[in-house]
Structure formats: C-alpha cells, structure tokens
Enzyme design. Structure first.
Site, PDB file in Angstrom:
ATOM      1  N   ARG A 130       0.809  -1.229   0.000  1.00 56.22           N
ATOM      2  CA  ARG A 130       0.000   0.000   0.000  1.00 56.22           C
ATOM      3  C   ARG A 130       0.838   1.273   0.000  1.00 56.22           C
ATOM      4  NH1 ARG A 130      -3.358  -2.661  -2.088  1.00 56.22           N
ATOM      5  NH2 ARG A 130      -4.423  -4.223  -0.892  1.00 56.22           N
ATOM      6  N   GLY A 190      -2.182 -11.464   7.206  1.00 58.04           N
ATOM      7  CA  GLY A 190      -2.007 -12.919   7.256  1.00 58.04           C
ATOM      8  C   GLY A 190      -3.272 -13.626   7.681  1.00 58.04           C
ATOM      9  N   THR A 241      -4.437  -6.066  10.613  1.00 60.89           N
ATOM     10  CA  THR A 241      -4.483  -4.593  10.635  1.00 60.89           C
ATOM     11  C   THR A 241      -3.851  -4.054   9.358  1.00 60.89           C
ATOM     12  OG1 THR A 241      -2.445  -4.746  11.912  1.00 60.89           O
ATOM     13  CG2 THR A 241      -4.457  -4.363  13.150  1.00 60.89           C
ATOM     14  N   ASN A 260     -11.009  -9.792   9.996  1.00 56.24           N
ATOM     15  CA  ASN A 260     -11.890 -10.883  10.432  1.00 56.24           C
ATOM     16  C   ASN A 260     -11.222 -11.766  11.481  1.00 56.24           C
ATOM     17  OD1 ASN A 260     -10.525 -11.552   7.648  1.00 56.24           O
ATOM     18  ND2 ASN A 260     -10.592 -13.443   8.814  1.00 56.24           N
ATOM     19  N   ASP A 303     -15.237 -13.779   6.079  1.00 57.37           N
ATOM     20  CA  ASP A 303     -14.003 -13.125   5.637  1.00 57.37           C
ATOM     21  C   ASP A 303     -14.233 -11.645   5.348  1.00 57.37           C
ATOM     22  OD1 ASP A 303     -11.289 -12.894   4.923  1.00 57.37           O
ATOM     23  OD2 ASP A 303     -11.690 -13.311   2.826  1.00 57.37           O
ATOM     24  N   ASN A 389     -13.923  -2.990  -0.148  1.00 60.77           N
ATOM     25  CA  ASN A 389     -12.721  -3.737   0.184  1.00 60.77           C
ATOM     26  C   ASN A 389     -11.613  -2.732   0.454  1.00 60.77           C
ATOM     27  OD1 ASN A 389     -10.494  -5.778   0.042  1.00 60.77           O
ATOM     28  ND2 ASN A 389     -12.159  -7.125  -0.561  1.00 60.77           N
ATOM     29  N   TRP A 390     -10.388  -3.063   0.081  1.00 58.59           N
ATOM     30  CA  TRP A 390      -9.279  -2.184   0.452  1.00 58.59           C
ATOM     31  C   TRP A 390      -9.259  -0.841  -0.282  1.00 58.59           C
ATOM     32  CZ3 TRP A 390      -6.019  -0.451  -3.224  1.00 58.59           C
ATOM     33  CH2 TRP A 390      -6.022  -1.143  -4.448  1.00 58.59           C
TER      34      TRP A 390
END
Lengths: 529, 286
Positions: A130, A190, A241, A260, A303, A389-390
């Site tokens: 990112r 992860g 995170t 999650n 998820d 999402n991201w």
C-alpha cells in the site's frame, strides 16, 4: 473569483480543527493541512478523507486534462505482484511508490526515475503493497517477509530494517505505515493459519517497538476476553491490521480498523462476538491504550475484514457540531460514530445485504446464524470480496458526501470442515454474481444520495477535490472523473489496464497534477491551462 | 537493501546476483527447487513434504502420539494442537521437532529418545502435511459435501410454480434435461444460481450472451453482442462479426438485454430452503 472565495470560506469552516492544528515533531505541518503542493501520507492527510482543496482542475475544465508523463515498471518476467496497488506519496517534488519488495522515487513533474530500491525477500505473500510513510529524511515501508525497512529518501539506500512479524507463522507485511508525532504505526497481514493481529507503534529513528496493541485479548481476564471461549481461541483469533490508520492530533487518538476473526469461515471453536476483530478501535497514540471500540462486524464468518478506512470529519448533525468518524464496511454497513467516544449515530446498509437481523443497542449489526456458512451452502450477499474492500473511499466536506466504490454480490458459503476445533479457513464461498457501483452517501443521514453503476465492474480507490471532481477507476480500464455533487460523468481516459490504486493530486508551479496507478504503470495528467 | 536499477534475473523478487546465488545455495542445501518464486504464504525455505515419508510418519504417529494429540494432530484433552504450534512452524526436517519430542514420554511408555532420526523426519513430514492441508483455505483437502439436503417434491413444485422456471425451461428438453447426471450436487447448485455465460471449452454460450441495441436519433437501430459499455462509448459486435463503437450522447438510445436477468433477480428472493429443494429436484433429473 467569487466561486473560489466561497470555496475558501467553506473550506476553512468545514475542514476545521482536523487539519489546521499543531505540527508533529517529525514532519512539517503539511501532514495535517489538506495537501496542496504535496501528498505526504497514504490518505493525503491524517483524516482519511482523500479530499484535496485544490481547484485548478474543476468540474468545468476537467475535460481538458492532458497526459504529462507515464512511468512503467521494468522488472524481470516472473516478478510477483507488479501492480501499483498503493498510494504514492509526493514530498518536495518527488513521488515515492511501491510494489511488494520495491520502492521507487521519481520526479513528480517529469516522471524521471531518481532511484529504485529492491529488497531481497525471504518469502511471504506478495499480493500488494500500500505504500510508504515519510518522516524527515527517512522513508518507511513494509516487506512481505515481515520487515519494516527505513530508506534514505534522497538515495533510496537502506538505513535499517526491523522485523515486525513472524514469517514462520504466516504473517506478512503489506500496509503503508503512518507516521504521527514520534511514532511509526505498522500493521500486519495474514489469514492462513490462525494468528493474532496487532498494531505496533515504533520509534521513527530506530524502528524499536514503543508499544503493541493486540487486536484480540491474549489472556482470559483482559477486556474483550468474555467474547471468546478460551485462551487458545484468542491466541489464534486473527484480526489483521492491513489498512493504514487514521489519526486525530487534537484527541491524540489513532483509529485502527481490524480484520476478520480466525479460523476464517469455520467458527465452532470461537463462539462469541470475537472482540476486537471486525472493529473500529481508538487508541491513545502515545501509549496504545484502548479508549473506545465499536464492532462493525461481530462474529464474522464470511471473511469480511472490517479494515476499511475509518474517515475523520467534522459536521453539524441535528444542530450540534460533532467530531465524527465514518466507515463503509466490507459487510455492506455504513457507520457514522462520534469519534470522541465511539457512540453510533448512523448504522445503515450502503448496499442491500441479506445476512443480518438488525442492530443491537450499540448500533452494531446482529448476524443471522442461518446465513453463516453451511454444509449444504447458504446464499449470502455480499460475497467474500465484500460490499467494499481495500480501495480507499473519499469524503468531501463541500458536498457532504462519503464516496465508496461498492459491489453488490451473491455467492454460496460452504462449511467444509465440521470439526469442533477447525482451523485455517475450513470453508469458503463459491460464486457468484455481482454488480459494481459508486455509492455517494449523505454522511448526515446515511442515505445513498446517488449511485453511479459501473458496467462490467470497477474496484478502485477514490479522490475528491474542491474543484467538485471525483476521480476513480472506471469499468473500461479508464481513469474517470465524475461531478462530485451529481455523479455525472465528465471525462475519462483509457489506460493500459484497470486502475489499481487511489488517485492523488498536487499542484506544483501553478499546475495541478493527477497521478494514478494502473497495473505496472503510473500515469500522470496535468491541467495545462 | 541494495539499490538496483536494471536487473535481469529469472528468480523473481528483485534479487541481486549475489543474493540469488546465496539464496539458491540455501535452497539447494535444503533440498528445494532452485528458482522457486518466493511469493507464497510463509517463509521461502518452508519444509518440503515427502509424501512417502509422511505415510511412514502416520504409522509412527498412530503408535506413539495419537492418543494425546489426536488423529489430525489438532489436540485432545491430553495434549495440545500441534499443527499451529511454534515447534512445528519453526521446524524444517525435524530440526526443531526432533529435540522437542525426544523430551516427551511416548504413548508406548518409552522415552522420546527411543525414536530414530529417520522416524522423527517421517513425523516431521506427516505433521507438515497436516498443516499444509489447512493452508490455502483447505480447498485441496476439504470438499463441500452433503449439499443434497432438499426435498425433491418441494423442488419440483417450486420449479413449476413460484420459481417460474418453466417459463424458460422444461425438465425434459434443453439445458435441464438429464442435468442431474452431468453435474455433482454442489455444481448443480452453483450452475442454477449463477448460470455460466460460457459453455464447453469456454466458448460463449449464445443463449446466455448479453446483447445491446443502439438507436441513433436518425438512422437505423443496430444490434449485436455487447463488447463494452461505459458512460462515454458503447461497443458491440454485429451479426456480421463487425465491431462497432458508438459515442454515447443523450439522443443515442441504448437498450441492453441480458438473458440471465431472471436468474439474477431470483437471487433477491429465493430462500436457502427453496435453493436446496431445487438442487434435490435437479439431481433427480437423470
């Protein structure tokens, strides 16, 4: 003339306390003001709004944007994840951007490469990076093999690196660090083998750990432990995170959004709401002490990481000036909270979903057990990729809208592993069908004011400007500009592939630039007039 | 690390030549494939499971460990879950597991030191294999089973009634006839909820293809298969195979037709019970 004066007034009123305050030790005050000649943090400033006060490019002239330069990454065939999925930073006329294990510095006006740094990897998931954080002369980024690396911003040479997670346990690094005061905030990723997530605060000079906040309590008497059956479940409880934090200098609070719980899909061994996974949490920036929490995704089994950016803004609601925080969460829920105490003001779907039974007294959604993954399948909306999402959202204090690229999908969630003590995933979804759209949400009511559909799908980050333009990736490999007030399409340009990050903007020598990543290429447009 | 400008290495992750040599040496020393891309989950120097070793290890496991740690090594009241333990995660070819287990008292009552190095290596393969089954979402290991929970009669009633399926399908002709013999129950469930737009060999299924009709303010309407559409342009392929793009203006009328629209709308209303009933019925069409 009149228009820009009005904008200035509006701006100073609306942006208010968040941006006009004290200078942090490590970085010039520009980290706090709405960025103009720079883009100094992942979100432009600490608020997460991705709002630029620039007006040189406007809804009336955006059609005249032209290509300034493009930079194409040139790495050997087979290099994993050659995709600019992070947000570049621009400081003093230099752009810094990444892919996993690689950092580049280029001239922000011309695209000329100044340096390229490559890390020798020991492994880890190479999915996306990112981006970087910068403080003073140092640049920080995370590697897939669990290191925080500090580079000299002038040369790209390594100054030091520090391990921040354990590769053997299947953690990896992907998030852009954020620097505030004398802290570098680093998160971890992860989802493979049931490990607990955490947020670190590290010393900007050395990388030494200052404090670590565990997302999931690690001992039975700690706060939140009553939402887990036992210590073993907590020690393997997940909660990654992987989204850059936001920060309020006045309250000295860091806002972390958490992923999650684990095991991800199968959940028999983690009965309870599984705090503080799927939550927005406010931490004291200096101590890591939790000040408040709000769980946007209690006991998730789909998820649906709730790591979407928690955006800080100030607004008057019901006649009261409020300090607020908003999130459009992966599970389809939009929340506006009071950021001083975490109390919910708005809880509302931003796309239609089918998995919840309403809200509890705190305004947190109540999952419907029937829509948990089943051996014979449960039809669930959204699907695993989520309603959001991201890709970073944006918020404009001028339009009063929170913008998010959303998706309405359906898939069938299967439980594969009926064991009483499942681990890893133990199931997944299969699907499905989805529609993509940009949702413009009135942040005072939570109502979707307008929807801009993307025929064929789009999932890119957003940028909104005081010029009343909203920039994002469209559905035909294009960078698209919409009218921020109405959603009307204004301009677009087709790129090499679909937009893979959130666009940024800055003004140098009176010229306003727009920079966007699409796969292996950074594209920069400029308003010449 | 190093500042690299132009690298031409087949070994992926931006290695300098020296680093590549070093890493290769390490990989080869550990019996791994050199040149492997270090981009998957976990460390690049992961333990590599030898299947025959794992099979032998399963026998040692059953004889000396199973009553305390369980069949899948996920633990019992007498011993913890091993698959997520640090001992195993750090282990490569029994280098951590061996010394740890030697301190154990075994199921047979013998001391851990009575296990040979070869047995410990086999146990290491066996346990890493258990862990690998979990990784990658366990998809390679677990399969959705027990999808056939519905009621065939209720499914037939739904298809002929509330589901309105028979407005487009019949049970004896077309895509539904004999469908229960062609697909497993889970695939039946997926295919009826989300019919694919492609058929055999990934070729476009014309019965499931989106078409578009474009009508200019003056001039004849043009129809064809939708290629791409955004706010600015619409592109179609006409009956003659010609690709045509129209710039979108307020006076250009664009009408899209999706033969799967009924299926998409079904997702809004169908219950999980109806879904499983339909699958039971479709499975009976053999």
């Amino acid at each position: 003339m009149k228009r820009s004066l009005l904008l200035c007034l509006l701006l100073s009123a609306a942006v208010g306390t968040l941006v006009a305050r004290s200078a942090p030790h490590v970085e010039p005050a520009q980290q706090l003001t709405g960025p103009t000649d720079s883009w100094p943090t992942y979100n432009g400033d600490y608020s997460g709004r991705r709002f630029s006060p620039l007006t040189t490019i406007s809804a009336t002239n955006v059609g005249s944007l032209s290509l300034a330069w493009m930079y194409r990454i040139n790495l050997p065939q087979g290099t994993p994840a050659v995709r600019i999925a992070g947000t570049p930073l621009q400081i003093n006329g230099v752009l810094y951007f990444t892919i996993p294990d690689h950092v580049w510095a280029t001239d922000a006006r011309t695209g000329r490469e100044l340096w390229h740094h490559a890390w020798t990897s020991k492994g880890g998931i190479h999915l996306g990076n990112r981006g970087v954080a910068v403080a003073g002369e140092l640049l920080y980024y995370e590697t897939p093999d669990c290191n925080l690396v500090a580079l000299d911003i002038k040369t790209g040479t390594e100054r030091w690196h520090k391990p921040i997670c354990d590769l053997d346990q299947f953690y990896y690094g992907s998030v852009a660090p954020v620097v505030a005061k004398n802290h570098v905030f680093t998160g971890v990723s992860g989802d493979d083998l049931d490990i607990p997530g955490y947020l670190d605060s590290r010393d900007p000079a050395t990388g030494e750990l200052q404090w670590r906040w565990h997302v999931v309590p690690q001992k039975m008497d700690e706060p939140g432990s009553d939402t887990w059956p036992n210590e073993d479940a907590m020690k393997h409880g997940g909660g990654m995170t992987w989204t850059p934090v936001t920060y309020d200098p006045d309250l000295n609070l860091v806002f972390v959004t958490t992923g999650n719980p684990q095991p991800v899909i199968a959940h028999k061994n983690r009965k309870g709401s599984n705090l503080f996974t799927g939550s927005i949490v406010a931490l004291n920036a200096d101590t890591g002490r939790m000040v408040w929490w709000f769980q946007s995704a209690p006991h998730d089994t789909h998820d649906w990481d709730a790591t979407q950016t928690a955006v800080l803004f100030d607004a008057t609601i019901a006649g009261q000036p409020r300090k607020l925080i908003a999130q459009a969460s992966r599970n389809g829920q939009f929340f506006v909270l009071d950021r001083t105490n975490g109390k919910a003001i708005i809880s509302k779907e931003f796309v239609k979903t089918n998995w919840s039974l309403g809200y509890d007294a705190k305004g947190q959604p109540i999952p419907n057990p029937a829509k948990e993954p089943q051996l014979d399948g449960a039809l669930v909306s959204p699907d695993q990729s989520g309603a959001a999402n991201w890709p970073p959202p944006a918020l404009s204090p001028l339009t009063g809208l929170f913008y998010v690229n959303a998706r309405r999908g359906f898939s069938v969630y299967y439980l594969y592993d009926p064991d009483d003590n499942p681990q890893g995933w133990g199931g997944t979804d299969r699907g499905g069908y989805s529609e993509a759209m940009l949702q413009a949400i009135d942040y005072r009511t939570g109502a979707v004011k307008w929807t801009h559909p993307w025929e064929g799908g789009s999932r890119a980050g957003l940028l909104v400007t005081a010029g009343n333009v909203l920039f994002t990736g469209g559905a035909s490999n294009d960078i698209a500009a919409l009218n921020a007030t109405t959603g009307a399409a204004l301009w677009h340009a087709r790129l090499n592939t679909s937009v893979s990050n959130g666009p940024i903007t800055y003004q140098l020598d009176g010229r306003q630039y727009l920079v966007v990543g699409a796969g292996d290429t950074l594209w920069t447009f400029v308003m010449n007039r | 690390m190093s500042k690299v400008n132009a690298m031409r290495s087949p070994f992926a992750v931006g290695f300098t030549a020296a680093a590549v040599a070093l890493t290769m040496a390490t990989l080869v020393a550990q019996g791994q494939q050199p040149g492997r891309v270090l981009s998957g989950p976990g460390p690049g120097d992961k333990h590599v499971v030898d299947a025959a070793g794992a099979d032998r290890g399963r026998i040692v496991w059953a004889a000396e460990c199973i009553t305390c740690h369980g069949t899948q090594a996920r633990g019992t009241d007498r011993g913890p879950n091993v698959t997520r333990s640090l001992v195993l995660l750090r282990d490569r070819n029994a280098n951590e597991l061996g010394p740890f287990v030697k301190k154990h008292t075994l199921q047979s009552g013998r001391p851990g030191t009575s296990l040979t190095d070869a047995q410990l290596l086999d146990l290491s393969h066996f346990l890493h294999q258990r862990m690998n089954e979990i990784l990658g979402k366990g998809i390679g290991f677990f399969k959705p089973e027990g999808v056939l929970t519905g009621d065939t009669t209720a499914g037939a009633a739904f298809i002929n009634g509330a589901g309105k399926c028979t407005t487009c399908h019949t049970a004896t002709a077309g895509s539904l006839s004999g469908i229960g013999g062609r697909y497993t129950p889970v695939d039946l469930q997926q295919r009826f909820l989300f019919p694919p737009r492609t058929g055999r060999g990934n070729a476009a299924n014309p019965r499931a293809t989106v078409t578009v009709t474009v009508t200019p303010a003056s001039g004849a309407a043009v129809s064809g298969v939708l290629v791409q559409m955004d706010d600015f342009d619409v592109t179609l392929r006409d009956a003659g195979g010609v690709i045509r793009t129209f710039h979108r203006t307020p006076t250009l009328k664009v009408t899209k037709t999706d033969p799967l629209q009924a299926h998409h709308l079904l997702l809004e209303t169908i219950t999980d019970k109806q879904m499983h009933d339909v699958v039971a019925y479709l499975a009976s069409l053999k």
